[in-house]
Enzyme design. Structure first.
Site, short mmCIF file in Angstrom:
data_model
loop_
_atom_site.label_atom_id
_atom_site.label_comp_id
_atom_site.label_asym_id
_atom_site.label_seq_id
_atom_site.Cartn_x
_atom_site.Cartn_y
_atom_site.Cartn_z
N SER A 1 0.93 -1.34 0.02
CA SER A 1 -0.22 -0.26 -0.10
C SER A 1 0.69 1.30 -0.41
CB SER A 1 -1.04 0.04 1.36
OG SER A 1 -0.56 0.37 2.45
N HIS B 1 -3.01 -5.72 2.53
CA HIS B 1 -2.30 -6.95 2.91
C HIS B 1 -2.58 -8.12 3.86
CE1 HIS B 1 0.85 -3.51 5.05
NE2 HIS B 1 0.85 -3.40 3.65
N GLU C 1 -4.78 -2.65 9.20
CA GLU C 1 -4.13 -2.89 10.61
C GLU C 1 -4.32 -2.65 11.89
OE1 GLU C 1 0.69 -1.54 9.88
OE2 GLU C 1 -0.06 -1.91 8.01
N GLU D 1 2.15 -9.28 7.17
CA GLU D 1 2.68 -9.05 8.07
C GLU D 1 2.44 -9.58 9.15
OE1 GLU D 1 1.78 -4.52 9.15
OE2 GLU D 1 3.04 -4.49 6.78
N ASP E 1 -4.15 1.02 11.26
CA ASP E 1 -3.43 2.06 10.06
C ASP E 1 -5.00 1.44 9.58
OD1 ASP E 1 -2.48 2.73 8.27
OD2 ASP E 1 -0.34 1.71 8.28
N GLU F 1 -3.14 5.37 11.79
CA GLU F 1 -2.70 5.82 11.11
C GLU F 1 -3.36 6.23 9.95
OE1 GLU F 1 1.07 2.94 10.91
OE2 GLU F 1 1.41 3.35 8.83
N LYS G 1 9.87 5.45 7.39
CA LYS G 1 10.42 4.19 6.38
C LYS G 1 11.14 4.66 5.63
CE LYS G 1 5.35 2.59 5.60
NZ LYS G 1 4.39 2.18 4.70
N SER H 1 9.16 2.41 10.92
CA SER H 1 8.74 1.25 10.46
C SER H 1 9.26 0.13 9.33
CB SER H 1 7.20 1.92 9.71
OG SER H 1 6.65 0.95 9.12
N HIS H 2 8.60 -1.21 9.25
CA HIS H 2 9.01 -2.00 8.78
C HIS H 2 7.49 -1.58 6.97
CE1 HIS H 2 4.98 -4.41 9.72
NE2 HIS H 2 5.11 -3.34 9.54
N ARG H 3 8.24 -2.59 5.91
CA ARG H 3 7.50 -2.42 5.06
C ARG H 3 6.32 -3.57 5.22
NH1 ARG H 3 7.82 2.05 1.95
NH2 ARG H 3 6.13 1.74 1.34
N LYS I 1 7.13 0.26 14.26
CA LYS I 1 6.03 -1.05 14.46
C LYS I 1 6.67 -1.67 13.02
CE LYS I 1 3.34 0.61 10.28
NZ LYS I 1 1.48 0.69 9.92
C1 LIG Z 1 4.00 -1.19 6.43
C2 LIG Z 1 2.59 -0.70 5.69
O1 LIG Z 1 2.62 -1.10 4.49
P1 LIG Z 1 3.64 -0.99 2.91
O2 LIG Z 1 4.67 -1.74 3.91
O3 LIG Z 1 3.01 -2.20 1.84
O4 LIG Z 1 3.15 0.61 2.60
C3 LIG Z 1 1.89 0.36 6.31
O5 LIG Z 1 1.05 1.31 5.26
O6 LIG Z 1 2.43 1.03 6.82
MG LIG Z 2 1.05 2.48 6.89
#
Ligand SMILES: C=C(OP(=O)(O)O)C(=O)O
Ligand SMILES: [Mg+2]
Length: 416
Positions: A42, A147, A157, A200, A236, A281, A333, A360-362, A384
């Site tokens: 996303s 996701h 999320e 995730e 999220d 979020e 990110k 944050s991760h992806r 995150k």
């Molecule tokens: C971790 C997320 O998803 P994506 O990595 O798919 O953007 C997010 O939207 O916060």
């Molecule tokens: Mg997000």
């Protein structure tokens, strides 16, 4: 001398969705650094471009040589110079020639090699010797939207934060206990639930958004009482994924409901109040600074209203958000912006303006643990990372190791 780059290699590896991504090795005279880039599903439309046309294979066959020709002989300590050289090699304003993922993996591998050259962990090399704050984990419990598969909730999320956990071990195990409890609660709502998980590591239930919110709150309360830790629900919404531009509505397909912006504001406000949300979020489409600002004005004193797709870790876009008072938190990110230097600049601007950075991760990840170090180095109060799954626990377990290394570790102050 210790940190002069002697070699740089790029290889194609798997990410957690089974897609190709890049891993970079950097060798210095006295050190070695390895980093891999994640990928989003996303994604915000203004993120840098992940890979050039030709994808990872083009990076391996052509771009690796261009980058190593420039970087070999440079000092890995000079991170800002190296990030600038990467931009010069690319020559576009969105990193589309070499790929933001290539650039960020090189940038992170260089930083790790520089740290290793002086026998320092990355968080200490970047953040200094006095860093002692550990971020709270925002753990992913249920997945929906982009996701997850069909019939899942539309909210992307359902997250939790153990806000009174006294150390990272207590925090991550509190999150995993909520995750386990939620499996039982989903089974009570949906007898056909097979235990499927999303990108995730959160469960993917075939239930309505409201039912998911209800059991999320229930699990937080029950597990919190059992463990003696206050666990707060968070979300999220990833509303850009639901936004229908033609209809000017947010489409909640699972519930068969569409909401215009006014309805969406009321809906999110109600959710924040009813469930005591700690963090929300992307409650609106990435272009809707006004919607963000209205919600932040109404609820920013009791809830973190966080921008991800709207800011894409971009300092200029964040500056607009600050001017419009659009949010009081920002997702960080590194691969949205393509380098550690630019990531740090965005974090700095956020902090100077009381906007909470959330590293944050992806959704598509590798076992790379770099973001755990970045969260500590940047003193981000939240990280995150998901709650379970090899590519998620890589970050959480690294935080446990970091905490063990610190002489006076403390959990971050969430209520500054
Ligand atoms: C971790 C997320 O998803 P994506 O990595 O798919 O953007 C997010 O939207 O916060
Ligand atoms: Mg997000």
């Amino acid at each position: 001398m210790d940190s002069v780059i002697e070699d740089l290699r790029v290889r194609k590896i798997l990410d957690s969705r089974g897609n190709p991504t890049v891993e970079v090795d950097v060798v210095t005279w006295n050190g070695f650094g390895r980093a891999a880039a994640p990928s989003g599903a996303s994604t915000g439309s203004r993120e840098v471009v992940s890979f050039p046309e030709g994808g990872v294979d083009k990076v391996i066959t052509e771009i690796e040589d261009l980058i190593s020709a420039e970087l070999i002989g440079m000092d890995a300590e000079d991170l800002a110079d190296i990030d600038l050289v990467l931009k010069e090699i690319d020559g576009t304003d969105n990193l589309s020639a070499i790929g933001g993922n290539t650039s960020v993996a090189v940038s992170m591998a260089v930083a790790k090699a520089a740290a290793a050259s002086y026998n320092l962990p990355l968080y200490r090399f970047l953040g200094g010797n006095l860093k002692n704050e550990i971020p709270y984990p925002l753990g992913n419990m249920m997945n929906g939207g982009a996701h997850a598969g069909i019939n899942a909730p539309d909210i992307q999320e359902f997250l939790v934060v153990p806000v009174t956990a006294s150390n990272i071990t207590e925090a991550v195990f509190a999150n995993s206990s909520v995750h386990k409890r939620l499996k039982e609660l989903i089974q009570l709502k949906d007898s056909s639930f097979t235990g499927g998980k999303g990108d995730e590591g959160g469960w993917v239930p075939n239930i309505s958004n409201i039912d998911a919110l209800e059991i999320q709150a229930q699990a937080c309360e029950e597990v919190g009482d059992e463990l003696g830790v206050e666990i707060k629900p968070s979300l999220d919404i990833a509303a850009s994924e639901m936004w229908n531009q033609n209809e000017q509505k947010y489409v909640y397909a699972q519930d068969n409901i569409s909401r215009d912006t006014g309805d969406q504001i009321e809906f999110v406000k109600e959710i924040i109040e009813t469930y005591g949300m700690f963090y929300v979020e992307d409650p609106f489409d990435e272009a809707d600074f006004e919607g963000f600002a209205q919600l932040t004005a109404a609820c920013g004193n009791k809830c973190l209203i966080c921008g991800d797709d709207i800011f894409v870790t971009n300092k200029e876009i964040l500056a607009k958000g600050i001017e419009k008072k659009a949010a009081n938190a920002i997702i960080i990110k590194p691969n949205q912006i393509g380098s550690l230097t630019d990531t740090y600049e965005t974090v700095r601007l956020a902090k100077e303006n009381n906007v909470t950075p959330v590293v944050s991760h992806r959704s598509g990840e590798t076992t790379d643990e770099t973001i755990a170090h970045l969260a500590v180095a940047f003193s981000a109060p939240l990280i995150k990372t998901g709650a379970l799954g090899g590519e998620r626990i890589a970050k959480l377990n690294e935080l446990i190791r970091i905490e063990e290394e610190l002489s006076n570790p403390q959990m971050a102050n969430l209520f500054k």
